[in-house]
Design a protein around this motif. Structure first.
Motif, short mmCIF file in Angstrom:
data_model
loop_
_atom_site.label_atom_id
_atom_site.label_comp_id
_atom_site.label_asym_id
_atom_site.label_seq_id
_atom_site.Cartn_x
_atom_site.Cartn_y
_atom_site.Cartn_z
N GLN A 151 25.18 -22.59 113.84
CA GLN A 151 24.75 -21.45 114.64
C GLN A 151 23.35 -21.01 114.20
OE1 GLN A 151 26.77 -17.43 114.29
NE2 GLN A 151 27.72 -18.14 116.18
N CYS A 152 22.50 -20.73 115.17
CA CYS A 152 21.18 -20.17 114.88
C CYS A 152 21.20 -18.69 115.29
CB CYS A 152 20.08 -20.91 115.65
SG CYS A 152 18.46 -20.14 115.42
N ASN A 153 20.98 -17.82 114.29
CA ASN A 153 21.10 -16.37 114.54
C ASN A 153 19.74 -15.66 114.49
OD1 ASN A 153 23.81 -16.87 114.57
ND2 ASN A 153 24.15 -16.27 112.46
N SER A 154 18.68 -16.36 114.85
CA SER A 154 17.33 -15.78 114.70
C SER A 154 16.95 -14.80 115.81
CB SER A 154 16.29 -16.90 114.64
OG SER A 154 16.57 -17.77 113.57
N ALA A 155 17.54 -14.96 117.00
CA ALA A 155 17.07 -14.20 118.17
C ALA A 155 17.12 -12.69 117.96
CB ALA A 155 17.89 -14.60 119.40
N PRO A 195 17.46 -10.05 123.11
CA PRO A 195 17.71 -11.20 122.24
C PRO A 195 18.20 -12.45 123.00
CG PRO A 195 18.67 -9.23 121.28
CD PRO A 195 18.17 -8.85 122.64
N ARG A 196 18.97 -12.23 124.07
CA ARG A 196 19.47 -13.39 124.84
C ARG A 196 18.30 -14.15 125.51
NH1 ARG A 196 25.11 -14.11 125.85
NH2 ARG A 196 24.59 -15.55 127.52
N GLU A 197 17.31 -13.37 125.97
CA GLU A 197 16.12 -14.01 126.57
C GLU A 197 15.39 -14.85 125.52
OE1 GLU A 197 13.41 -11.35 128.67
OE2 GLU A 197 15.14 -10.09 129.22
N ILE A 198 15.30 -14.28 124.30
CA ILE A 198 14.64 -15.02 123.21
C ILE A 198 15.42 -16.30 122.91
CG2 ILE A 198 14.00 -14.93 120.75
CD1 ILE A 198 13.67 -11.84 121.18
N ALA A 199 16.76 -16.17 122.86
CA ALA A 199 17.61 -17.34 122.59
C ALA A 199 17.40 -18.42 123.65
CB ALA A 199 19.08 -16.91 122.53
N GLU A 200 17.30 -17.99 124.92
CA GLU A 200 17.07 -18.96 126.01
C GLU A 200 15.73 -19.67 125.85
OE1 GLU A 200 17.56 -16.57 129.52
OE2 GLU A 200 19.74 -16.48 129.26
N GLY A 222 27.46 -14.04 122.84
CA GLY A 222 27.28 -12.64 122.41
C GLY A 222 25.87 -12.16 122.66
N PRO A 223 25.32 -11.39 121.73
CA PRO A 223 24.00 -10.78 121.96
C PRO A 223 22.84 -11.77 121.86
CG PRO A 223 24.82 -10.23 119.76
CD PRO A 223 25.92 -10.96 120.44
N GLY A 224 23.09 -12.99 121.40
CA GLY A 224 21.99 -13.95 121.29
C GLY A 224 22.21 -15.02 120.24
N PHE A 225 23.47 -15.23 119.84
CA PHE A 225 23.78 -16.32 118.91
C PHE A 225 23.61 -17.65 119.65
CE2 PHE A 225 26.77 -12.88 117.54
CZ PHE A 225 26.17 -12.61 116.31
N ILE A 226 22.99 -18.63 118.98
CA ILE A 226 22.89 -19.96 119.60
C ILE A 226 23.87 -20.88 118.87
CG2 ILE A 226 21.40 -21.93 120.12
CD1 ILE A 226 19.00 -19.99 119.97
N ASN A 227 24.94 -21.28 119.58
CA ASN A 227 25.92 -22.20 119.01
C ASN A 227 25.46 -23.63 119.23
OD1 ASN A 227 27.68 -20.22 118.08
ND2 ASN A 227 28.64 -20.00 120.08
#
Length: 657
Positions: free
Chosen positions: A111-115, A131-136, A155-160
């Motif tokens: 998981q990348c949790n940086s967003a 944060p979701r936009e950043i993750a995208e 969730g709010p922006g976790f990247i699995n």
């Protein structure tokens, strides 16, 4: 499609030529007003930096493909996500990067949790971005790579992150063919580990157990990773106590110069001399004279000192042989002549001051001074520790120095390190100097571990007790009926000493821990007994199926490790986390992480073995009817990693127990 490495190198060379010509053009402009940088030059330099970064990644990928070393998947994912994050957030100087294994398999492997953190940083700059936009954006900027199968935002922006099965299978095959190979080092660094350090003329007690076990394991880790390690035993072999010991030796064994004195119990010898020192004024005066003559290096007194040291060394070696410890003795006496230089250097740099007859040194940010010369002109532990760190930096050329002692000495080392930095011996950004402190060993009553009479527990007595209890346990399980006498003794030593080491190493070294033979010899839960039994069981699977090493090796070279079953996949991923675990320990020097990992690997293997048939047998005859070779390879890979983990912890497994 062409070779990307060659393509990037060509582009880089072309750009560097253009940068050179533009730089030359600017230099030629004499008028300062005309010396504003060309926008084209700025643009090229920016692009050039990105190209260099990408080229380094491609080079690393290239070396990873042809390397026999195990790949650190987490590190590789950090490189991939690091590039994507920098491309997504060019306005941030140092954007946060957080990649970790996923705790729940249903959400993927990593998981990348940086967003979320990036969103907060942008908000502080007056930019409101979800944060979701950043993750995208991060996902869109992920470079082409070999290990990610797919990504999902949760969730709010976790990247699995879901890993590519074929790539994981390849990594397992590489492990099986090449063994557990450490990652290549950028440069071979020199590491000094100072550990064990008992006092001459005193028995090793339970307090020395932790330093000895932890230090040995740290050395094994650094050695496995390819560092040049110097294992030092900083024994207490100098000081005023030797005056009373030599005076007592002269009285008890006046012919010690020609006949070796039969001192069997050095502890009692020390106690007798101490009693006389405290009670007899004449003896006390003579003891002080002996110290002076020893420090003057008179031959008779050096001989007496050597005799006392040799008796101690033999006792220490018994413990080291049991625990398979390797050390080079370099006691306080080694640094005696170097102490004059230390005091001289501090004096010359104007860093000393007098305080009530003592010569002291105050280091910046430290409330306690170091006493480098006592009021009687003698040196102290502070002086010898400064001489030791100086010798290790300048003579040993150490890049990393680690002191493994109890946490009670943390303040002392903090001041020594601060003084060494103040005088300019080392820069902490260049040389890593660290105190790896540990808590005390407690009895089951949660008080300091003592004998019933209140004495400190002798280490040799403790090891003998461990052997006895272990043999009782093996006989209780009727292992003496299935093992040969030689196998039984091997199993006894493996389990007894393995359990004592593991009980220590499996606790966070910063904490105190309760010493309990019953708990450490229990073959259930996170103990060496459980892991050693699990290891011998895994090793026996191939043996019972009549599959020899040559067959396994051939299968590793020719067969794919299939990971279709969820338990195969879980085990495969767990095996490949080994390099990540070692990297973490390298960073924080906490060895319990390796113990937790080995326990997790053993329990994950049990889940796999219970769900996936490795060997299928006829229910009536018990004959082997089918061998699922890819699963046998997973068994072999598990055992290979466990064996290397045991080796780093200093535990010797046996084939049968």
């Amino acid at each position: 499609m062409g070779d990307p490495l060659a393509e990037y190198t060509a582009r880089l060379q072309q750009q560097e030529q253009e940068i050179k010509s533009l730089s030359a053009e600017i230099e030629s402009l004499k008028n300062p007003q005309n010396q504003s940088l060309s926008p084209r030059l700025e643009e090229l330099r920016d692009e050039n930096t990105k190209l260099k970064y990408r080229l380094n990644i491609l080079k690393r990928e290239g070396s990873a493909h042809c390397s026999k070393a195990m790949l650190n998947i987490n590190q590789r994912l950090q490189e991939v996500f690091g590039e994507a994050i920098r491309a997504s957030c060019p306005e941030l100087d140092n954007p946060p990067l957080a990649v970790s294994p996923n705790q729940q398999a249903k959400f993927g492997d990593y998981q990348c949790n940086s967003a979320m953190a990036i969103s907060q940083m942008l908000k502080a700059k007056g930019m409101k971005v979800n944060p979701r936009e950043i993750a995208e954006k991060i996902i869109q900027n992920l470079p082409a790579n070999e290990l990610i199968q797919k990504t999902e935002i949760a969730g709010p922006g976790f990247i699995n992150v879901h890993l590519e099965k074929k790539f994981v299978s390849k990594l397992l095959s590489n492990l099986l063919v090449n063994g557990v190979q450490p990652p290549p080092l950028d440069a071979k660094k020199r590491v000094v580990v100072d550990f064990s350090s008992p006092n001459i003329a005193k028995e090793m007690h339970v307090g020395h157990l932790r330093s000895t076990i932890i230090g040995e394991s740290m050395c094994r880790l650094f050695e496995f990773l390819g560092y040049d390690v110097l294992r030092l035993n900083h024994v207490g072999d100098w000081g005023t106590q030797f005056g009373m010991l030599i005076a007592h030796l002269q009285d008890k064994f006046p012919d010690y110069q020609t006949i070796c004195p039969p001192i069997s119990d050095l502890q009692a010898f020390y106690k007798d001399s101490k009693k006389r020192f405290d009670e007899e004024e004449d003896f006390k005066k003579r003891a002080y004279q002996c110290v002076v003559r020893l420090q003057s290096k008179e031959p008779d007194f050096i001989k007496a000192w050597n005799l006392i040291c040799d008796v101690s060394r033999k006792e220490f070696q018994r413990v080291y042989d049991c625990l398979d410890i390797t050390l080079i003795e370099r006691g306080e006496s080694f640094y005696q002549d170097l102490m004059n230089e230390v005091v001289k250097e501090f004096d010359e740099k104007g860093m000393t001051q007098m305080d009530d007859g003592r010569k002291i040194v105050f280091a910046p940010g430290q409330s306690i001074p170091l006493t480098i010369v006592k009021s009687d002109g003698g040196y102290t532990y502070d002086t010898s520790d400064l001489a030791a760190i100086r010798q290790r930096i300048f003579d040993e050329k150490a890049d990393i120095i680690i002191y493994v002692t109890d946490s009670g000495q943390a303040t002392h080392f903090q001041v020594v390190f601060a003084a060494a930095q103040m005088i300019g011996w080392y820069d902490p950004k260049v040389t890593r100097v660290e105190h790896a402190g540990f808590g005390v060993v407690l009895g089951e009553d949660k008080k300091k571990f003592k004998t019933r009479s209140g004495d400190t527990v002798r280490l040799m007595d403790l090891l003998d007790e461990g052997l006895k209890r272990c043999m009782d346990k093996l006989k209780e399980k009727e292992r003496d009926k299935v093992l040969t006498p030689e196998e039984l003794i091997k199993a006894q030593k493996s389990v007894a000493f393995g359990c004592i080491k593991y009980a220590d190493l499996s606790h966070n070294r910063s904490n105190d821990y309760v010493f309990s033979f019953d708990k450490m010899l229990d073959d259930r839960g996170n103990t060496a007994a459980y892991l050693l039994y699990a290891f011998t069981r895994i090793r026996s699977i191939a043996r019972l199926a009549n599959i020899d090493e040559a067959t396994l090796r051939k299968a590793a070279e020719t067969s794919e490790v299939v990971l279709d079953h969820e338990k195969e996949w879980k085990l495969g991923r767990c095996i490949l986390r080994f390099p990540e675990i070692l990297q973490k320990i390298l960073d924080d020097l906490l060895l319990h992480t390796l113990c937790d990992y080995l326990y997790e690997l053993a329990t994950t293997f049990t889940e796999f073995y219970d769900s996936c048939y490795c060997v299928e047998k006829d229910r009536q005859t018990g004959e082997v009817v089918k061998v699922n070779m890819w699963r046998m390879l997973l068994c072999e890979a598990t055992a290979t990693i466990m064996a290397k983990g045991f080796d780093i912890l200093g535990i010797n497994p046996v084939q049968r127990m």
